[in-house]
Motif scaffolding. Structure first.
Motif, mmCIF file in Angstrom:
data_model
loop_
_atom_site.group_PDB
_atom_site.id
_atom_site.type_symbol
_atom_site.label_atom_id
_atom_site.label_comp_id
_atom_site.label_asym_id
_atom_site.label_seq_id
_atom_site.Cartn_x
_atom_site.Cartn_y
_atom_site.Cartn_z
ATOM 1 N N HIS A 279 33.154 11.896 31.513
ATOM 2 C CA HIS A 279 34.567 12.253 31.647
ATOM 3 C C HIS A 279 35.032 12.271 33.104
ATOM 4 O O HIS A 279 34.222 12.298 34.033
ATOM 5 C CB HIS A 279 34.843 13.617 30.998
ATOM 6 N N GLY A 280 36.353 12.273 33.265
ATOM 7 C CA GLY A 280 36.939 12.312 34.594
ATOM 8 C C GLY A 280 37.300 13.732 35.002
ATOM 9 O O GLY A 280 36.719 14.706 34.500
ATOM 10 N N ALA A 282 40.053 15.458 34.524
ATOM 11 C CA ALA A 282 40.782 16.224 33.497
ATOM 12 C C ALA A 282 41.714 17.296 34.077
ATOM 13 O O ALA A 282 41.486 18.495 33.922
ATOM 14 C CB ALA A 282 39.781 16.843 32.513
ATOM 15 N N ASP A 284 44.456 18.366 33.126
ATOM 16 C CA ASP A 284 45.106 19.259 32.150
ATOM 17 C C ASP A 284 44.343 20.561 31.943
ATOM 18 O O ASP A 284 44.934 21.578 31.584
ATOM 19 C CB ASP A 284 45.304 18.534 30.802
ATOM 20 N N ASN A 292 34.118 21.677 29.059
ATOM 21 C CA ASN A 292 32.837 21.666 28.353
ATOM 22 C C ASN A 292 31.734 21.237 29.326
ATOM 23 O O ASN A 292 31.784 20.131 29.860
ATOM 24 C CB ASN A 292 32.919 20.684 27.173
#
Ligand code: ATP
Length: 352
Positions: A279-280, A282, A284, A292
């Motif tokens: 994942h990047g 994030a 938000d 997580n």
């Protein structure tokens, strides 16, 4: 006793939160095992540094990383820096500078996690991504910028050496797995130069691995196989761009982007390899304490495997699976747990 030097580069956004959790868990694991040591050095290479000093990696920074046994990386990306600047400013110089040509991305539905796929459909894949050339070779240019006659080219580059080494890596990996099955992902029907070389070299390398069953799928078709017949895939080898897209799909099908790990390997071990969650940054959820950390913990498992600490890797994976199975989930998995709570649960199992 082996004492490993690890460069921790948390980067941006939730990268900072999950790498802190990962370092904590790894330190607890090393203390518990007592058979190896981990010495972390922290690097503030991220978008804040770029905005302040104009560079993600300071002069001589890449050379200083060479002394480490592995790199533990969070994420890069900021709302104040264009994505192509941040990616080419930090992550890609490390991948390319250290010839980390094999990007390995396992995907599995962990115990207690619900896949959006139909019940009973099993996912157990490893996506091998060519990580040094192809569509992300950085070759191309722009002329007549801002004029109506502006032209931009983005040239995919496939070299025989680059293609052969990633296929060989994928065959070697497939050989170690029970299914011994390797799927070649291609688009040689439409792209008749680089992708044809990609296919031809695959067929040549396959001759050295008669024990590995092979199949060939077009990249568009393989997305439907992933969703409708996931059990038909085992190890998948794909180009830089194709595998980038397929591995996000694989992560989502496994339950969440928040659990997916990856390793950027320099298989010859001439340079350190880099381990990071898929994942990047994030934005938000940054700063909310709900990222997580499981993707980062699983990433730590891959790092331990690479370092040769197989027993510690197994112990950490068992702790991760026990926690996901317990139902202690962050919001991305439908739960209410925080990063801290999930980290504490894994720590408690390690220290037990
Ligand atoms: P980038 O552009 O840096 O790749 P991004 O912020 O556009 O990153 P990702 O970080 O890859 O996108 O993730 C997309 C979304 O998935 C996030 O906005 C977030 O809601 C969710 N997500 C990703 N990683 C996690 C995580 N570890 N925990 C919880 N949710 C996550």
């Amino acid at each position: 006793m082996n004492n490993y030097k690890i460069a921790a580069i948390p980067g941006d956004g939730i990268g900072v939160e999950v790498i802190a959790a990962g370092v904590e868990v790894l330190q607890a694991l090393a203390a518990k095992c007592g058979t190896f040591g981990l010495e972390f050095a922290h690097f503030d290479w991220g978008s804040e540094r770029y905005l302040r000093e104009g560079q993600y990696i300071p002069e001589g920074g890449l050379a200083s990383l060479k002394a480490f046994d592995a790199i533990f990386f969070g994420a890069v990306g900021s709302q104040e820096v264009p994505d192509h600047v941040s990616l080419w400013g930090l992550r890609l110089p490390i991948c390319q500078g250290f010839d980390q040509y094999a990007n390995v991305r396992p995907a599995r539905v962990l115990p207690g996690v619900t896949s959006p796929l139909a019940k009973g459909k099993a996912i157990d894949w490893v996506i091998v991504r060519e990580n040094s050339e192809g569509e992300y070779a950085g070759s191309g240019g722009r002329v007549h910028q801002g004029l109506p006659i502006e032209v931009a080219t983005e040239v995919s580059t496939f070299t025989r050496v680059g293609v052969e080494r990633i296929h060989r890596f994928a065959f070697e990996l497939a050989r170690t797995r029970p299914a011994k099955h390797l799927t070649l992902v291609t688009k040689s029907n439409a792209q008749r130069h680089g992708m044809v070389l990609w296919d031809e070299v695959f067929a040549e390398v396959a001759k050295d691995y008669p024990d590995v069953r092979t199949t060939r799928e077009l990249v568009d078709a393989v997305t439907t196989t992933m969703v409708l017949k996931p059990e038909q895939l085992d190890v998948v080898v794909a180009t830089n761009l194709h595998a980038d897209i397929l591995s996000d799909l694989a992560a989502a099908l496994s339950g969440s982007l928040g659990i997916a790990p990856t390793a950027n390997l320099n298989p010859s071990r001439e340079f350190p390899s880099m381990f990071e969650p898929i994942h990047g940054s994030a934005f938000d959820i940054t700063g909310k304490g709900v990222a997580n950390p499981i993707a980062t913990f699983w990433t730590a498992v891959m790092m331990l495997e690479h370092l040769g600490e197989a027993a510690a890797a197994r112990e950490l994976m068992a702790a991760i699976e026990a926690v996901t199975e317990s139902g202690l989930h962050t919001p991305d998995l439908g739960g209410k747990a925080t990063t801290r709570e999930v980290t504490d649960a894994v720590l408690a199992l390690i220290r037990r």
